[in-house]
Design an enzyme around this catalytic site. Structure first.
Site, PDB file in Angstrom:
ATOM      1  N   SER A   1      73.178 128.169  24.513  1.00 23.63           N
ATOM      2  CA  SER A   1      72.855 127.890  23.116  1.00 23.63           C
ATOM      3  C   SER A   1      73.545 128.865  22.170  1.00 23.63           C
ATOM      4  O   SER A   1      73.542 130.081  22.380  1.00 23.63           O
ATOM      5  CB  SER A   1      71.343 127.968  22.888  1.00 23.63           C
TER       6      SER A   1
ATOM      7  N   ASP B   1      71.104 123.087  13.138  1.00 24.15           N
ATOM      8  CA  ASP B   1      70.628 124.039  14.133  1.00 24.15           C
ATOM      9  C   ASP B   1      71.580 125.227  14.115  1.00 24.15           C
ATOM     10  O   ASP B   1      72.489 125.338  14.939  1.00 24.15           O
ATOM     11  CB  ASP B   1      70.597 123.375  15.516  1.00 24.15           C
TER      12      ASP B   1
ATOM     13  N   HIS C   1      67.840 127.557  16.678  1.00 28.36           N
ATOM     14  CA  HIS C   1      66.631 127.725  17.490  1.00 28.36           C
ATOM     15  C   HIS C   1      66.604 129.098  18.149  1.00 28.36           C
ATOM     16  O   HIS C   1      65.542 129.574  18.548  1.00 28.36           O
ATOM     17  CB  HIS C   1      66.493 126.596  18.525  1.00 28.36           C
TER      18      HIS C   1
ATOM     19  N   SER D   1      73.933 123.437  20.557  1.00 27.51           N
ATOM     20  CA  SER D   1      72.535 123.221  20.192  1.00 27.51           C
ATOM     21  C   SER D   1      71.703 122.918  21.427  1.00 27.51           C
ATOM     22  O   SER D   1      70.923 123.734  21.883  1.00 27.51           O
ATOM     23  CB  SER D   1      72.427 122.075  19.178  1.00 27.51           C
TER      24      SER D   1
ATOM     25  N   GLY E   1      70.883 129.050  28.058  1.00 27.07           N
ATOM     26  CA  GLY E   1      71.590 130.303  27.812  1.00 27.07           C
ATOM     27  C   GLY E   1      72.903 130.095  27.093  1.00 27.07           C
ATOM     28  O   GLY E   1      73.456 131.016  26.497  1.00 27.07           O
TER      29      GLY E   1
END
Length: 429
Positions: A325, A243, A213, A341, A323
């Site tokens: 991720s 992801d 993402h 994720s 943040g």
């Protein structure tokens, strides 16, 4: 909180943040459990390390066929527990002969896999997630705080339709969402994420993995807000079957060592990619909250984010915030396990956090980590089992782990030794 940037020519894995005292302490090496002490009799349960349990399950999973019901590692007893369904006495005898504990259960993994497919067809509403738990021999369905009214009724009806003893529901206090915004780390398109693991691409170029993402949010990423780009997205998957994103460094001479910066000048070398296991003690490094630890609680998880459904994830109780991720999920001994994720909660209230298995991401983008271990993950695409283990697609079993997408079984377990306030747990393989 101090933050460390990614030098262009010395791209040690990003990760910001002060290291918590507890997390830092349990990163210290610990002695492995015996893989079978002297005097142990064949046919009696052996004590073994989690790694040895994974290897054993890769041998056993395929032998049980449709009677295989998953497995997990009992950290307290240091034993591998293998679920055997359908009253298969010969299968149980085979398990015990190999030195594992045979546990009679109701559901086989094919049965649970079919049930998860039914949930995907009937209950894929935003704010829900599910994964197989080998310790209960059921599917654990989690609904976040947004699942109310008709949406809750839809999920509850779908669970009931599976029959008794197949699945159960739990409520989450938070809201499932990707953790894409926050403080500093890597920046692109007004978003902030965390670098995961450095890799080498098929053509020999240096690059890194991060969340998918993040990869769909921006094509180029820098080490400062609105700064000069240091990397360009080559491939990104989100939502859908994962992801993850592959970013290559724009400077082909970038030094990208296989290591994780754990804060305070400490670096942990990453030697290979490995599948997860329920209960496995894991550590996460992210640009917002730094180093955190916890346990794997589910494998081959399906998460219904507002942006769409993502499948094949690792479920944990490790906290994370916006943040974080894309940040690295790894083990004390230097195995790369996952990429952050999203999930619910934060590092104050806790919650569930989901991770993209590194082995699946490496195989999809054709990259290598460390000495090149990872990528395929085992016999037949990863593991020993049906959909993830030493077998068809990843772990040594059916759906996740030494079973499906990374741990041993749908939902393994490992001495958590802490996590976010968790004591001992069980490690599934």
């Amino acid at each position: 909180m101090s933050h460390r940037r990614i030098p262009k020519r010395n791209a040690v894995l990003a990760g910001a943040g002060a290291v918590g005292i507890v997390a830092a302490a349990i990163l210290l090496p610990q002695a492995n459990a015996s893989q079978g002490g002297a005097g142990e009799q064949s046919g009696s349960p052996r004590t073994m390390s989690a790694a040895a349990a994974a290897e054993l399950l890769q041998k056993l999973g395929g032998q049980l066929g449709d009677s295989y019901g998953g497995a997990y590692y009992d950290a307290d007893k240091q034993q591998l527990v293998v679920n055997v369904a359908g009253g298969d006495t010969s299968g149980s005898a085979e398990v015990e002969k190999a030195g594992a504990v045979a546990r009679t259960v109701q559901n086989s993994l094919p049965t649970l896999t079919s049930a998860m497919n039914s949930l995907s067809a009937k209950a894929s509403v935003p704010g829900t997630a599910w994964a197989v738990d080998p310790r209960t021999n059921e599917i654990l369905v989690t609904a976040d705080r947004t699942v109310t009214g008709e949406r809750w009724d839809t999920v509850e009806t779908a669970v009931r339709s599976l029959g008794d003893g197949v699945a159960h529901i739990q409520k989450s206090k938070g809201e499932f969402k990707p953790f894409i915004e926050g403080g500093d780390a890597i920046f692109g398109g007004g978003s902030r994420c965390s670098l995961g693991f450095n890799v080498t691409t098929q053509d020999g170029r240096p690059g890194f993995l991060t969340a998918g993402h993040c990869g769909v949010a921006a094509e180029q990423w820098s080490e400062e807000p609105n700064g000069e780009p240091i990397g360009t997205v080559q491939e990104a998957v989100f939502p859908g079957e994962g992801d993850f994103a592959l970013v290559t460094y724009d400077d082909p001479n970038t030094q990208a060592p296989s290591a994780v910066d754990t804060g305070d000048g400490q670096v942990l070398e990453i030697t290979q990619a490995a599948d997860a296991a329920v209960g496995l003690q894991v550590f996460r490094m992210g640009s917002t909250t730094g180093l955190r630890d916890g346990q794997v609680t589910g494998l081959n998880a399906t998460v219904n984010y507002p942006e769409g459904t993502v499948s094949g994830l690792i479920q944990t109780d490790v906290c994370a915030e916006p943040g974080d991720s894309g940040g690295a999920l790894f083990t004390r001994d230097g195995n790369a396990v996952g990429l952050t994720s999203g999930g619910s909660g934060d590092c104050t209230s806790g919650g569930e956090t989901f991770f993209q298995p590194v082995t699946t991401a490496l195989e999809a983008v054709g990259a290598q980590i460390g000495a090149g271990a990872g990528g395929d993950g085992g016999a037949d695409n990863g593991g020993a089992g049906d959909n993830g283990g030493a077998g068809d697609n990843g772990g040594a079993g059916d759906n996740g782990g030494v079973d499906g997408n990374g741990g041993a079984d749908g939902n393994g377990g490992v001495d958590g030794n802490g996590g976010a306030g968790n004591g001992d747990s069980e490690e599934g393989w």
